[in-house]
Design a protein around this motif. Structure first.
Motif, short mmCIF file in Angstrom:
data_model
loop_
_atom_site.label_atom_id
_atom_site.label_comp_id
_atom_site.label_asym_id
_atom_site.label_seq_id
_atom_site.Cartn_x
_atom_site.Cartn_y
_atom_site.Cartn_z
N THR B 33 35.11 48.41 54.92
CA THR B 33 36.25 47.83 54.45
C THR B 33 35.92 46.90 53.80
N LEU B 34 35.81 45.42 54.14
CA LEU B 34 35.09 44.10 53.28
C LEU B 34 34.67 44.25 52.41
N VAL B 35 33.32 45.53 53.03
CA VAL B 35 32.52 45.34 51.73
C VAL B 35 32.79 46.03 50.33
N LEU B 36 33.71 46.86 50.99
CA LEU B 36 34.16 48.49 49.32
C LEU B 36 35.01 47.17 48.97
N THR B 37 35.58 46.77 49.61
CA THR B 37 37.39 45.76 49.14
C THR B 37 36.93 44.17 47.88
N ASP B 38 35.51 43.88 48.74
CA ASP B 38 34.89 43.01 48.04
C ASP B 38 34.54 43.37 47.01
N GLN B 39 33.19 44.94 46.80
CA GLN B 39 33.38 45.92 45.55
C GLN B 39 34.24 45.69 44.56
N ILE B 40 35.33 45.79 45.14
CA ILE B 40 36.44 46.33 43.75
C ILE B 40 36.83 44.60 43.75
N ASN B 247 43.80 33.87 31.87
CA ASN B 247 43.73 35.12 31.62
C ASN B 247 43.54 36.29 32.39
N ALA B 248 41.30 36.25 32.70
CA ALA B 248 40.79 37.45 33.09
C ALA B 248 41.64 37.25 34.69
N ASP B 249 41.40 35.42 35.27
CA ASP B 249 41.78 35.52 36.82
C ASP B 249 42.83 35.70 37.56
N GLU B 250 43.96 35.89 36.66
CA GLU B 250 45.36 36.53 36.28
C GLU B 250 45.05 37.61 36.80
N GLN B 251 44.92 38.30 35.64
CA GLN B 251 44.71 39.50 35.65
C GLN B 251 44.00 40.77 36.67
N ALA B 252 42.72 39.53 37.13
CA ALA B 252 42.25 40.71 38.26
C ALA B 252 42.91 40.52 39.61
N SER B 253 43.97 38.68 39.68
CA SER B 253 43.94 38.94 40.58
C SER B 253 46.13 39.83 40.77
N ILE B 254 46.52 39.51 39.86
CA ILE B 254 47.21 40.94 39.98
C ILE B 254 46.95 42.22 40.35
N LEU B 255 46.16 42.89 39.61
CA LEU B 255 45.94 43.98 39.53
C LEU B 255 44.81 43.87 41.45
N ASN B 256 44.41 43.32 41.93
CA ASN B 256 43.70 43.19 43.54
C ASN B 256 45.08 43.26 44.47
N ASN B 257 46.25 42.21 43.61
CA ASN B 257 47.32 42.46 44.52
C ASN B 257 47.42 43.80 45.01
N LEU B 258 47.62 44.56 43.74
CA LEU B 258 47.79 45.79 44.00
C LEU B 258 47.49 46.88 44.03
N ILE B 262 46.35 46.19 48.87
CA ILE B 262 46.27 47.20 50.25
C ILE B 262 45.17 47.77 50.01
N ILE B 263 44.45 48.22 50.01
CA ILE B 263 43.90 49.03 50.07
C ILE B 263 42.93 48.54 51.63
N TYR B 265 43.89 45.76 53.55
CA TYR B 265 45.57 46.18 55.15
C TYR B 265 44.69 47.42 55.32
N ALA B 266 45.06 48.00 54.35
CA ALA B 266 45.46 49.55 55.31
C ALA B 266 43.92 50.31 55.85
N LEU B 267 43.00 49.62 55.40
CA LEU B 267 42.19 50.09 55.66
C LEU B 267 41.76 49.75 57.07
N LEU B 268 42.37 47.91 57.12
CA LEU B 268 41.73 47.01 58.68
C LEU B 268 42.95 47.80 59.19
N ALA B 269 43.80 47.94 59.66
CA ALA B 269 45.38 48.76 60.59
C ALA B 269 43.86 49.89 60.96
N PHE B 270 43.24 50.69 59.99
CA PHE B 270 42.80 51.79 60.77
C PHE B 270 41.50 51.46 61.12
#
Lengths: 253, 851
Positions: B33-40, B247-258, B262-263, B265-270
């Motif tokens: 999960t950590l590897v995948l979300t780091d990738q994302i 702008n790049a940082d903000e856009q990345a962090s918005i999408l990352n939060n979105l 989510i991915i 925390y959801a995966l870490l829950a499982f």
């Protein structure tokens, strides 16, 4: 203890329940070769209580294991109640043990979670057959376990546990019962109870019993006493007293 | 002592390996999960860094509030001021909208999670896209397509295709195939098309508008300097000015939060569930081995080992198992991340990704959790080992002393269960924020699982008593023995079953929960919709071209076509949907579930009245007659008087006003139309009407015509996708619990070696021996399955009841529960394969002589 003195070491092959011919069991090869059994031929007639004795490493346990279908000889033949054991696969050997052989072990080997009665009936339950109620009642009577039947092994004395084990072996009326040091884990008083029961099984019920033991007082109840050394039968005597047995053993060592 | 630990582990290879697997799989999931979300995360950062790489300054609109679903625009005229600012070499307006190309009649859009973009093409000096063949579009009617689309559609430069826009389909010519950035980053499933600014403005009703204004600095002018210059050239409050990097940082962090978070925390829950199940198994394995090694520990004590050293032996063993398992799990996590990424792609949720990265945080978290949980789970058994008296070495058949805590088990378990129940009630009912509610809910559920696992030992005997009847009937004497064996050590069977219980319990829970979600949608379609057909916009947040309403109305057989539109608004800082309906016709196609008011209130909506959904009315604390002030995302605001309240958490979930009142609150490009509810004339053939509707809308490919049954099917299919993902993630926990059953059986067989020898010598066949072990496993898995199903139903019921006001309905999943119970039996059979084979293969003589 029985006082009967009948020696029938040379029973005819026809009424013999267990016949072994030229049994050898060799472990290892070349220099490290060990002959646990070295050309043993012996037969046990129906209704005989035989004791097999010998020092450690004499091959007595190996002989019993092979006769009981638990181990395979390197060469030679074993007939149990007319069935040749050589060449039987595990399944057929298992069914033969189930139907024709009873066991009494040194460490009782009862199942701790079953009651005495359930332990007695265990092999028949596994075979999917119903015990003969009358016969079971007779056995319970003979073992003197009447009041202890609903008890678990942990609540029984060693002697009582071993009597349960004897009853378990007897219930299916096997062709032969093998005892592997049946008194090896008991004190002299409780061994007496168990030996008595084995003796009665032969005298009253016509059962055939072959037991391996190094307890002279146990062997002294037998109709026949076999002595093994270095994989060979060195003496095949009729009933012997404990003193005679001890003397023989001294000559073997 | 270390030597002793290592020696012990190596002589018990199978057991150590099985124990390691229990924790290994959980760690795999964490590291994966950590590897995948780091990738994302990194992909998002790269995407936006590349998007802003050629730009020093970005000017953005400044809406009164942020809404994920709504794109906001600014006045493109501001570009004049930007161009005039000192140090600006080049400045261009830029727009992004949603749309797609159609090649040979096939829509090259993205129907899953990722969006289908159309970007206005800016000069190459500013453009993150570079042509790899052809050129960037400049004249009206030209487009460029991204390489992904070109590969999928086989379209080439020079091909005439069509573009699906807000204004219907437009004929265009492909003049270039473009690549994003340096081509190293996958954009996931999203598609992109470049089109000249003028076309995008015209075709998406954005005349005079832009998403951003891009500016490039003259040589020698820093980004910060340019930002200050541009800021000074623009009016203070309407816009935000950022450097490209900001702008790049903000856009990345918005999408990352979105997405990323989510991915994650959801995966870490499982993964957490998997680790919890692993902890149960480790606890059980160590309990069993400590009991089996009683004499060994006693012997060590007689020869002078201290209690501490005994503790160290057991915990040391756990530490090494945990460490090895975590290291292997960490490695497998890379494979897991790769597979998960492929899985997401395969089910239409393609995610952007970069090459594999293993961050030190991922390594640290995986190792700490893996080793920590293993050591923690071994501590209770280790403490029990220290209680063994040296004298036990000399006695036959000694068992572990019963600890003080053990006698208090029922009391402790009930206290834990009560805490868990309180947590769940708080999680469902409190007013706290979603995160803390979810955490207390999950914590409560874990406590209940633990409590049930502790109490389960008391139901083992009764349950086995019941099960032994049919099993003895089916398998005879060995069936009876299997039952006795399972009941022999209730605590052991209970914990083994509890591990399976967690997986099955959560499977049942998600089935009920997701079923409730589906029911809330399909139920709403059944109860609220009077219409026969619904026309909606494809993709998310899209609005329909205005022409759609007229096209629909003109279709023969259409009795009523009632338009619905909406926009995001804020009331008392809560972001809500403001829904505009046609007050003359809405009650013909939609049935309000009134709490106060009536259909007459709809007719009387006028310019200043509103209807409020009940849950929203409660949270806004408004009643009929109260005034509510609505702030639109476009900056305008309006005040409405509440004319009625109704219940509908699904279809019209928001504040309903007349469409005329909605108009001034819409963004300039919005048509105020996203749905048309269609009522067929009496006696019209539904199939013919639907076909006629589809034919009438061929010029509007973004419009989607669906009957009520099709809508329900669509809901059902997306719900099924979610369920499949949940099942796949929970399957891992179930698999781990199977290893638990294998482990317990292997250990029990080992300890019953002589018994097995006896059974075989008195005539138990190998087949019977296998059957015995198999039934033992099945009994364990039935206990786990039944407990899991019961807890799952309980959790599902509680959550559905707790969220009733959000439309969640409790539906008893009878068929699925039967399937899950059958599957748990199958699980038991599968888990028994290896142990049964081992037991059947034991050499009778050796087994008999085993001490």
């Amino acid at each position: 203890m029985s006082t009967q003195i009948t020696t029938t070491p040379s029973a005819t092959a026809t009424d013999a329940v267990v016949v072994a011919t030229d049994l050898s069991k060799i472990y290892g090869e070349g220099d490290s070769e060990v002959r646990a059994l070295d050309g043993v031929s012996v037969s046990f007639p129906k209704g005989q209580l035989a004791a097999v004795m010998g020092p450690s490493g004499s091959g007595k346990s190996t002989l019993m294991h092979i006769l009981a279908g638990l181990d395979q000889p390197t060469s030679g033949s074993v007939l149990v109640d007319g069935t040749e054991l050589a060449g039987l696969n595990d399944q057929k050997l298992t069914l033969l043990r189930r139907d024709k052989i009873g066991f009494v072990f040194q460490f009782f080997n009862l199942l701790p979670m079953l009651t005495a009665k359930e332990n007695i009936e265990l092999p028949m339950k596994i075979a999917g057959t119903t015990p003969d109620a009358e016969w079971e009642a007779t056995l319970v009577e003979a073992t003197g376990l009447g009041t202890r039947l609903t008890h678990k092994p942990a609540e029984l004395s060693g002697g009582q546990q071993q009597r349960v084990a004897v009853a378990r072996a007897l219930l299916s009326k096997p062709a032969v019962i093998f005892g592997d040091e049946p008194t090896g884990n008991l004190d002299s008083k409780t061994s007496g109870e168990v030996l008595d029961l084995l003796r009665r099984a032969v005298d009253e019920f016509g059962q055939t019993v072959i037991m391996v033991t190094h307890d002279a007082s146990a062997a002294a109840i037998a109709d026949r006493t076999l002595f093994l050394r270095d994989g060979k039968i060195v003496r095949d005597a009729g009933h012997l007293s404990a003193g005679e047995i001890l003397d023989t053993i001294k000559t073997l060592e | 002592m270390i030597g002793l630990v290592l020696r012990g582990l190596s002589t018990r290879k199978l057991r150590s390996a099985l124990t390691a697997i229990a924790i290994l799989l959980g760690v795999t999931m964490i590291s994966g999960t950590l590897v995948l979300t780091d990738q994302i995360d990194r992909a998002f950062v790269q995407i936006f860094q590349q998007g802003n790489a050629k730009i020093e300054v970005v000017v953005k609109p400044k809406p009164p509030f942020q809404d994920d679903q709504t794109e906001v625009y600014l006045n493109a005229d501001l570009i004049t001021a930007v161009r005039a600012a000192e140090g600006v070499q080049l400045a261009e307006p830029y727009i992004q909208v949603q749309g797609y190309v159609i090649v040979d009649g096939k829509a090259m859009d993205q129907t899953g999670g990722a969006p289908s973009f159309v970007f206005s093409s800016v000069p190459e000096a500013l453009n993150p896209y570079t042509p790899i063949s052809g050129r960037l579009p400049t004249a009206s009617g030209e487009i460029a397509i991204a390489t992904e689309i070109a590969e999928k559609s086989k379209a080439k430069v020079g091909d005439a295709v069509t573009l699906a826009t807000q204004d219907g389909i437009k004929p265009v010519t492909i003049v270039g195939i473009v690549q994003y950035g340096d081509g190293s980053t996958s954009l996931g499933g999203s598609t992109s098309v470049l089109s000249p600014l003028i076309d995008v403005q015209n075709w998406w009703s954005l005349q005079g508008k832009a998403s951003y204004l891009y500016a490039k600095a003259n040589e020698g002018v820093s980004a910060e300097q340019l930002k200050a210059n541009v800021r000074a050239a623009l009016p203070q409050n309407d816009v935000i000015v950022q450097t490209g990097k900001e702008n790049a940082d903000e856009q990345a962090s918005i999408l990352n939060n979105l997405i990323g978070k989510i991915i994650r925390y959801a995966l870490l829950a499982f993964a957490g569930v998997a680790v919890l199940v692993g902890a149960f198994i480790i606890y059980n394995t160590f309990s069993i081995t400590v009991a089996q090694r009683t004499r060994e520990f006693a012997m060590l004590r007689t020869i002078g080992a201290s209690r501490r050293q005994i503790l160290g032996t057991v915990v040391g063993e756990a530490f090494i198992i945990g460490l090895v398992a975590s290291l292997v799990g960490l490695g497998l996590g890379l494979v897991f991340a790769w597979g998960l990424n492929k899985l997401f792609g395969a089910i239409g949720f393609g995610l952007p990704a970069t090459g594999l990265i293993l961050s030190w945080q991922a390594v640290a978290v995986s190792l700490v959790v893996g080793v920590g949980i293993t050591v923690l789970a071994s501590i209770f058994p280790a403490l029990r080992a220290t209680k063994i008296a040296p004298i036990a070495a000399l006695r036959e058949g000694v068992t572990l002393p019963v600890g003080r805590l053990q006698k208090l088990t029922p009391v402790i378990a009930i206290v834990i269960a009560a805490l868990g129940a309180t947590g769940m009630v708080f999680g469902l009912a409190s007013d706290a924020d979603t995160t803390s509610r979810l955490l207390t809910l999950a914590g409560g559920a874990i406590l209940i699982f633990v409590a049930v696992a502790m109490l389960a030992r008391f139901i083992v005997r009764p349950v086995v008593g019941v099960l032994s009847v049919p099993i003895t009937k089916a398998a005879g004497g060995v069936g009876r023995l299997a039952s006795e064996n399972a009941a022999r050590n209730p605590a052991r069977t209970a914990v083994t079953a509890a591990a399976l219980m967690i997986g099955i319990g959560l499977v049942v829970f998600v089935t009920i929960f997701v079923g409730g979600l589906r029911e809330s949608f399909t139920g709403a379609i059944d109860t609220s919709l009077k219409s026969d057909v619904t026309v909606t916009a494809r993709g998310f947040g899209g609005s329909l071209p205005v022409g759609v309403l007229d096209a629909v109305t003109a279709v023969p057989g259409v009795e009523t076509a009632s338009p619905v539109g909406g926009t995001a608004v804020q009331v008392d800082a809560q972001t809500l949907a403001l829904i505009g309906v046609d007050s003359a016709t809405i009650t013909n196609v939609y049935s309000f579930d009134w709490n106060s008011g009536s259909d007459a209130s709809v007719q009387g909506l006028g310019a200043d009245k509103a209807l409020v959904e009940d849950t929203i009315a409660t949270s806004l604390k408004v009643q009929p007659g109260d005034a509510i002030k609505v702030q639109s995302i476009n900056g305008a605001s309006a005040t409405f008087t509440v004319a009625g309240t109704y219940t509908d958490p699904t279809i019209l979930n928001g504040i309903v006003v007349d469409q005329a009142a909605l108009k001034p609150l819409l963004q300039s490009n919005a048509t105020g139309l996203n749905t048309v509810f269609v009522n067929e004339a009496l006696g019209a053939n539904p199939d013919i009407v639907q076909a006629a509707l589809e034919a009438a809308l061929t010029d509007y490919p973004t419009a989607k015509v669906q009957s009520n049954a099709q809508q329900k099917e669509q809901v059902a299919s997306s719900v099924n996708t979610i369920l499949v993902i949940f099942y796949a993630l929970l399957a891992l926990s179930v698999v781990i619990s199977l290893f638990g059953i294998v482990n317990t059986l292997v250990l029990s067989i080992f300890e019953r070696t002589r018994e097995i020898g006896m059974l075989r010598s008195v005539g138990t066949t190998r087949r019977q021996m296998r059957a015995m072990i198999r039934w033992e496993a099945v009994i364990t898995s039935i206990i786990g399955g039944v407990l899991g199903v019961l807890l799952g139903i309980m959790f599902g019921w509680a959550v559905c009841k707790g969220l009733e006001s959000e439309g969640l309905a409790f539906v008893f999943p009878t068929v699925q529960i039967v399937i899950f119970l059958v599957l748990s039996i199958v699980a038991g059979i599968v888990a028994a394969i290896l142990p049964a084979r081992r037991a059947a293969k034991l050499d009778v003589l050796e087994a008999l002589q085993y001490e």
